[in-house]
Each structure stands twice: as C-alpha cells, then as structure tokens.
Design a protein around this motif. Sequence first.
Motif, PDB file in Angstrom:
ATOM      1  N   LYS A   6       0.820  -1.214   0.000  1.00 26.89           N
ATOM      2  CA  LYS A   6       0.000   0.000   0.000  1.00 26.89           C
ATOM      3  C   LYS A   6       0.857   1.268   0.000  1.00 26.89           C
ATOM      4  CE  LYS A   6      -3.774  -2.514   0.513  1.00 26.89           C
ATOM      5  NZ  LYS A   6      -3.268  -3.777  -0.064  1.00 26.89           N
ATOM      6  N   LEU A   7       0.244   2.348  -0.390  1.00 21.10           N
ATOM      7  CA  LEU A   7       0.855   3.665  -0.196  1.00 21.10           C
ATOM      8  C   LEU A   7       0.450   4.118   1.207  1.00 21.10           C
ATOM      9  CD1 LEU A   7      -0.329   5.299  -3.559  1.00 21.10           C
ATOM     10  CD2 LEU A   7       1.842   4.118  -3.156  1.00 21.10           C
ATOM     11  N   LEU A   8       1.198   5.019   1.790  1.00 25.35           N
ATOM     12  CA  LEU A   8       0.790   5.610   3.075  1.00 25.35           C
ATOM     13  C   LEU A   8       0.596   7.106   2.841  1.00 25.35           C
ATOM     14  CD1 LEU A   8       0.328   5.783   6.132  1.00 25.35           C
ATOM     15  CD2 LEU A   8       2.819   5.758   6.454  1.00 25.35           C
ATOM     16  N   ILE A   9      -0.663   7.518   2.875  1.00 26.08           N
ATOM     17  CA  ILE A   9      -0.970   8.938   2.649  1.00 26.08           C
ATOM     18  C   ILE A   9      -1.897   9.417   3.761  1.00 26.08           C
ATOM     19  CG2 ILE A   9      -1.993  10.644   1.064  1.00 26.08           C
ATOM     20  CD1 ILE A   9      -1.215   8.792  -1.264  1.00 26.08           C
ATOM     21  N   ASN A  10      -1.479  10.442   4.436  1.00 27.37           N
ATOM     22  CA  ASN A  10      -2.279  11.051   5.497  1.00 27.37           C
ATOM     23  C   ASN A  10      -2.746  10.056   6.562  1.00 27.37           C
ATOM     24  OD1 ASN A  10      -3.282  13.369   6.635  1.00 27.37           O
ATOM     25  ND2 ASN A  10      -5.286  13.169   5.661  1.00 27.37           N
ATOM     26  N   ALA A  49       1.079  16.849  -0.298  1.00 26.18           N
ATOM     27  CA  ALA A  49       0.093  17.796   0.261  1.00 26.18           C
ATOM     28  C   ALA A  49      -0.248  17.402   1.693  1.00 26.18           C
ATOM     29  CB  ALA A  49      -1.167  17.811  -0.610  1.00 26.18           C
ATOM     30  N   SER A  50      -0.342  16.114   1.959  1.00 28.87           N
ATOM     31  CA  SER A  50      -0.673  15.694   3.326  1.00 28.87           C
ATOM     32  C   SER A  50       0.480  16.024   4.279  1.00 28.87           C
ATOM     33  CB  SER A  50      -1.059  14.206   3.328  1.00 28.87           C
ATOM     34  OG  SER A  50      -0.184  13.433   4.077  1.00 28.87           O
ATOM     35  N   ALA A  51       1.722  15.846   3.794  1.00 28.09           N
ATOM     36  CA  ALA A  51       2.886  16.198   4.625  1.00 28.09           C
ATOM     37  C   ALA A  51       2.941  17.711   4.852  1.00 28.09           C
ATOM     38  CB  ALA A  51       4.165  15.722   3.945  1.00 28.09           C
ATOM     39  N   GLY A 168      11.199  17.982  13.616  1.00 30.08           N
ATOM     40  CA  GLY A 168      10.007  18.808  13.387  1.00 30.08           C
ATOM     41  C   GLY A 168       9.546  18.887  11.943  1.00 30.08           C
ATOM     42  N   ASN A 169      10.179  18.096  11.067  1.00 28.14           N
ATOM     43  CA  ASN A 169       9.752  18.070   9.663  1.00 28.14           C
ATOM     44  C   ASN A 169       8.693  17.001   9.454  1.00 28.14           C
ATOM     45  OD1 ASN A 169      11.979  19.814   8.310  1.00 28.14           O
ATOM     46  ND2 ASN A 169      13.098  18.390   9.646  1.00 28.14           N
ATOM     47  N   THR A 170       8.063  17.030   8.278  1.00 29.38           N
ATOM     48  CA  THR A 170       7.216  15.915   7.859  1.00 29.38           C
ATOM     49  C   THR A 170       7.901  15.256   6.672  1.00 29.38           C
ATOM     50  OG1 THR A 170       5.875  17.425   6.538  1.00 29.38           O
ATOM     51  CG2 THR A 170       5.116  16.927   8.772  1.00 29.38           C
ATOM     52  N   PHE A 171       7.478  14.033   6.336  1.00 27.53           N
ATOM     53  CA  PHE A 171       8.328  13.228   5.458  1.00 27.53           C
ATOM     54  C   PHE A 171       7.541  12.456   4.418  1.00 27.53           C
ATOM     55  CE2 PHE A 171      11.794  10.227   4.533  1.00 27.53           C
ATOM     56  CZ  PHE A 171      12.881  11.083   4.592  1.00 27.53           C
ATOM     57  N   ALA A 193       3.366   3.871  17.111  1.00 33.61           N
ATOM     58  CA  ALA A 193       4.118   4.581  18.165  1.00 33.61           C
ATOM     59  C   ALA A 193       3.582   5.995  18.384  1.00 33.61           C
ATOM     60  CB  ALA A 193       5.599   4.633  17.793  1.00 33.61           C
ATOM     61  N   GLY A 194       2.742   6.466  17.453  1.00 31.78           N
ATOM     62  CA  GLY A 194       2.120   7.776  17.673  1.00 31.78           C
ATOM     63  C   GLY A 194       2.460   8.845  16.643  1.00 31.78           C
ATOM     64  N   ILE A 195       3.131   8.485  15.565  1.00 35.69           N
ATOM     65  CA  ILE A 195       3.394   9.507  14.533  1.00 35.69           C
ATOM     66  C   ILE A 195       2.053   9.897  13.908  1.00 35.69           C
ATOM     67  CG2 ILE A 195       4.453   9.879  12.259  1.00 35.69           C
ATOM     68  CD1 ILE A 195       6.945   8.602  13.314  1.00 35.69           C
ATOM     69  N   PRO A 196       1.677  11.174  13.971  1.00 40.46           N
ATOM     70  CA  PRO A 196       0.330  11.576  13.547  1.00 40.46           C
ATOM     71  C   PRO A 196       0.128  11.475  12.032  1.00 40.46           C
ATOM     72  CG  PRO A 196       1.399  13.272  14.892  1.00 40.46           C
ATOM     73  CD  PRO A 196       2.459  12.293  14.503  1.00 40.46           C
ATOM     74  N   PRO A 197      -1.126  11.421  11.579  1.00 40.71           N
ATOM     75  CA  PRO A 197      -1.429  11.354  10.152  1.00 40.71           C
ATOM     76  C   PRO A 197      -0.734  12.475   9.383  1.00 40.71           C
ATOM     77  CG  PRO A 197      -3.425  11.080  11.433  1.00 40.71           C
ATOM     78  CD  PRO A 197      -2.333  11.414  12.410  1.00 40.71           C
ATOM     79  N   GLY A 198      -0.150  12.121   8.255  1.00 45.87           N
ATOM     80  CA  GLY A 198       0.467  13.120   7.383  1.00 45.87           C
ATOM     81  C   GLY A 198       1.925  13.405   7.691  1.00 45.87           C
ATOM     82  N   VAL A 199       2.368  13.059   8.896  1.00 48.11           N
ATOM     83  CA  VAL A 199       3.763  13.368   9.269  1.00 48.11           C
ATOM     84  C   VAL A 199       4.722  12.420   8.542  1.00 48.11           C
ATOM     85  CG1 VAL A 199       5.401  13.434  11.210  1.00 48.11           C
ATOM     86  CG2 VAL A 199       3.114  14.450  11.442  1.00 48.11           C
ATOM     87  N   LEU A 200       4.290  11.171   8.348  1.00 45.81           N
ATOM     88  CA  LEU A 200       5.080  10.208   7.558  1.00 45.81           C
ATOM     89  C   LEU A 200       4.192   9.668   6.440  1.00 45.81           C
ATOM     90  CD1 LEU A 200       7.519   8.327   7.060  1.00 45.81           C
ATOM     91  CD2 LEU A 200       6.531   6.749   8.726  1.00 45.81           C
TER      92      LEU A 200
END
Length: 497
Positions: A6-10, A49-51, A168-171, A193-200
């Motif tokens: 799968k892709l991981l988006i948002n 865009a999500s990042a 503090g970046n998104t990826f 682990a808690g990385i919020p939607p869109g950060v990765l």
Amino acid sequence: MTTTVKLLINGEFVESQTTEWRDIINPATQDVLARVPFATTDEVDRAVASAQAAFKTWRKTPIGARSRIFLKYQQLIREHMKELAAILTAEQGKTLADAEGDVFRGLEVVEHAAGIGNLQLGELANNVASGVDTYTLLQPLGVCAGITPFNFPAMIPLWMFPMAIATGNTFVLKPSEQDPMVTMRLCELALEAGIPPGVLNVVHGGPNVVNAICDHRDIKAVSFVGSTRVGTHVYHRASQAGKRVQCMMGAKNHAIVLPDANKEQTLNNLAGAAFGAAGQRCMAVSVAVLVGEAHDWLPDLVTKAKGLKVSAGHESGTDVGPLISCAALDRVGSLIERGVSEGATLSLDGRNPSISGYANGNFVGPTIFDGVTREMSIYKEEIFGPVLCVMHAATLDDAIELINANPNGNGVAIFTRSGAAARHFQEEIDVGQVGINVPIPVPVPIFSFTGSRASKLGDLGPYGKQVVQFYTQTKTVTERWFDENDVGTVNTTINLK
Ligand code: NAD
C-alpha cells in the motif's frame, strides 16, 4: 491473489490506482511475495500535500512529545525484531542474523532520535553589544523526502525519517521497489508509536516517482542513498529545483593487510566483510591490499571463503545468501567473466554453486581474484556481489597511494599490530570512514555517516549531529530590550551599540 503493497498517505494505508506494478520476488526461490505499485503523479502530489498540511502543527509539537514517540517506537521495533527480520530475509535474501543487524543498526538511529531534546539545540551569546543577546534556533525545513536502496531496507529508511521527523519536519519516503515490505512494516509500527497522520507518508515507484520528488516545489530537502549513477542525477535535479540534498552513493572499499597483523583475526574479518550479505553492502570490503609477505596468506583466505555456507537466508548456518535479483546475478556473472578475460587470476570461482533445495536462487558463492590491477573492470566498477579483488603492495605507502587514487571514499580499513603504522595510515588516507582492525567502520549514530569523495554528494551526512543541521534551518536572532529610562541616540553606523 497476490497481496499488494500500500501507499501511506495522510495516516491511511491506501491501494494505488496505478496501472503499473512490479512483483516483489524472494531471491532464494523466485516466489512472488507481493506486488508493489508505481505511484501516479496525483498520488505523489497527495502524499506531499498531506505532509505539507501536517507540518503546520507538527513543527510546533513540543520536544518531549516528539521524543516520547521515538521512545515508544524503539520499543515496538525491539518487540517485532524477529518478525521484521523474517520479512526482510524473505524479500532481500540476507541471513536472518544479518537481517536483525539491518534492523538493529536502524533501531540505533531511532534511539538517537528519542534524544532530540539534546541534539536540536541552538547557541546563545550574551551581551554581544551593550544589552544585546544573540541566539540561534534550529528550525525544521518543512516537507522532506527520502529515496532508499534495496540493500538495507530497514536501516536506511530508519537513517532518514526518524531524524527528519524528530527535528520537526514531515516526510515522504520512497523505498526501494525491490524490497519495500519490511520498510512498510516499520512504517506501520511508526504510526502505532504515535506519529500523527500526514507526518510520515510513503509512495512507491521508480524513476518517475523519484523525478517527481526532485522537482516538487513543496519538498524542501531530499536524502538519497543508492548508486553513484542515480545519486548524481538526484543531486543535480533536486539541487536545480532549489532543494537541500544529501546523496550517499557507491563505493570500492579497500582493506590493507600488513604482515604484522594477527593472521587468523584478519582473515576472519576479511571473509566476513567481503562475503557477508553476498557483498551487497556499500561498506563491504571489495579489495584486499596485501602488503609484503601478507601475500602468502592468500591460500588461507581462499580456504576460509570456501568454508562459508551459501544458501537461503532463513536456512540455519547460512553465511552467504542470494543476490537480490536475476539481473544482479547476470551483472555479477558478467563482471567475473570480464575479470578472467582481462587477465586476473580466479583463485576461487563461486559461479553456479549447487544449492540443495534452491535451484532457482540468485546464488554466487565467495569469489576471489588475485593479481588484480587498477585498469581492470573488476577494480574500476562496484561489483556489489561476493567478489573480492586481491592486490599487492610492496609498502604501506604504496597501498595508501593506490587507495587515494581510487575515486571512491566510502570506507577503508587496515589490519596491523603497529600503532605507528595505523596512525600514519589514518593521517594519510583520503577516505571518509576509516577502520583500524575494524573491517566495516560504519559509525554509530552519536557520530554521522561520513563517506567522502565520489561516494557522497552534499556536505552533511545521515544521522548524528550532521543530520540535525541537514534537516534544519538556522535562524539567528539578535535581541535587545530597551530600558525605558534610556532614550539613547541615533546610530548611523553598522555597529551594534
Ligand atoms: P539504485 O541507485 O539503483 O536505487 C536507489 C533508489 O533510486 C531506489 O529507490 C530506486 O528506485 C531509485 N532509482 C533507480 N534507478 C533510478 C533512475 N534511473 N532514476 C531515478 N531513480 C532511480 O541503488 P540500489 O541498487 O538499490 O542500491 C545499491 C547501491 O546503493 C550501491 O551502489 C551501493 O553502494 C549504494 N549504497 C550506498 C550506501 C552509502 O551509504 N554510501 C548505502 C547503501 C547502498
């Protein structure tokens, strides 16, 4: 039906709408494990865009909150170590023990990311002028991207997104299309682990997706690890588009053996570093430079290499697994042929080994060439297989001259009992990562990965302190608070008063 990656988006694992897919193949058996999509331009845009949207809040997330996610993440990786290693071995081929090593070297970077509070520190100078202070802030850049190779599908993605996100970046990550499954499992654990939607976010694909990342106006920095050919392209294309870029690339790593070295330890280390992971490590020793009488050790090295077990990575006792693909097998085979036709002596021929139960695997056994010269293709090209070139030098200085004349600068090692020789070597050698009785000197993350010369483009390396600089912009603030009773005078000079 074959499962799809799968892709991981948002924050969602989504099926790609592309029409272009590639099979992920177990290199020991040729079994199809899954299919990976080549994402569409629209999907890359949505990931970026999500990042971009997530950056607005993530950049302001307190240090402690960021740090605690990586504390949890390192725990989850530890708990899933065996599962991660099994996925990695199935799609990449390396032995289970080495697959755990691959995950573990990445885990060390996650642990390092958990200490971000001590890493992302600015500086302050008090009273740079009367009542004036200057301080620096290391601020995140925005959306950063990573492009990774097939040979360390756990460690190298973990070199990238944990430190980028901790600062503090998104990826947006683009894993190798040859073995993305363990990378995706690591991303699932990162969300747990808690990385919020869109950060990765993760997009899969080949050249088109890589080019879209290089060109995308909303991506601020690109971290690349892979071959010199592709890395050079990525460096120029992404720099042209105004991005900060770091590229860790191909190698030809030499190990010098002095006759005073401990013979048994040296030969064990050489065999492990040349043939482990089937030679598919950017820091593999691919050239042994035997100085003086150390040349007489070659037959014993051949005996050690012959004793290594070649088989599927999950079989117990395996030392050397398969190459990643049929194409890699053909490439390595044709380079061995060229070595022979260009006049090197094939002291050990690992071609076409017979591996019980794995007749279709991409296997090459340990292969050793003696009498290799600087002009031969097997010396000039990165073979990326279990092939060791042996060269001779009369003196340590001759060996140093040979290595400094090679364009690559990823890693180098010396084996000796002489402190003076080792000291002379480390001072004179022009290679970014030096091992003294250490064959694969990949630094732990309190330091940075510091390949040099043709093995690297960009100034700052992955992980350690350098990557904090890479993923941040320094802002310098010069600040004064007026004393209400002091009205001062007009200052027409550039000096701070
Ligand atoms: P590769 O360069 O073929 O692929 C790396 C990435 O680039 C992949 O994600 C791939 O999809 C993409 N890519 C491939 N061809 C492309 C093209 N034409 N245009 C744009 N993108 C493209 O490398 P690989 O075969 O996966 O990995 C092996 C190489 O990586 C070796 O040269 C090895 O030395 C190097 N490597 C270097 C380091 C280091 O730290 N210096 C570490 C690991 C691997």
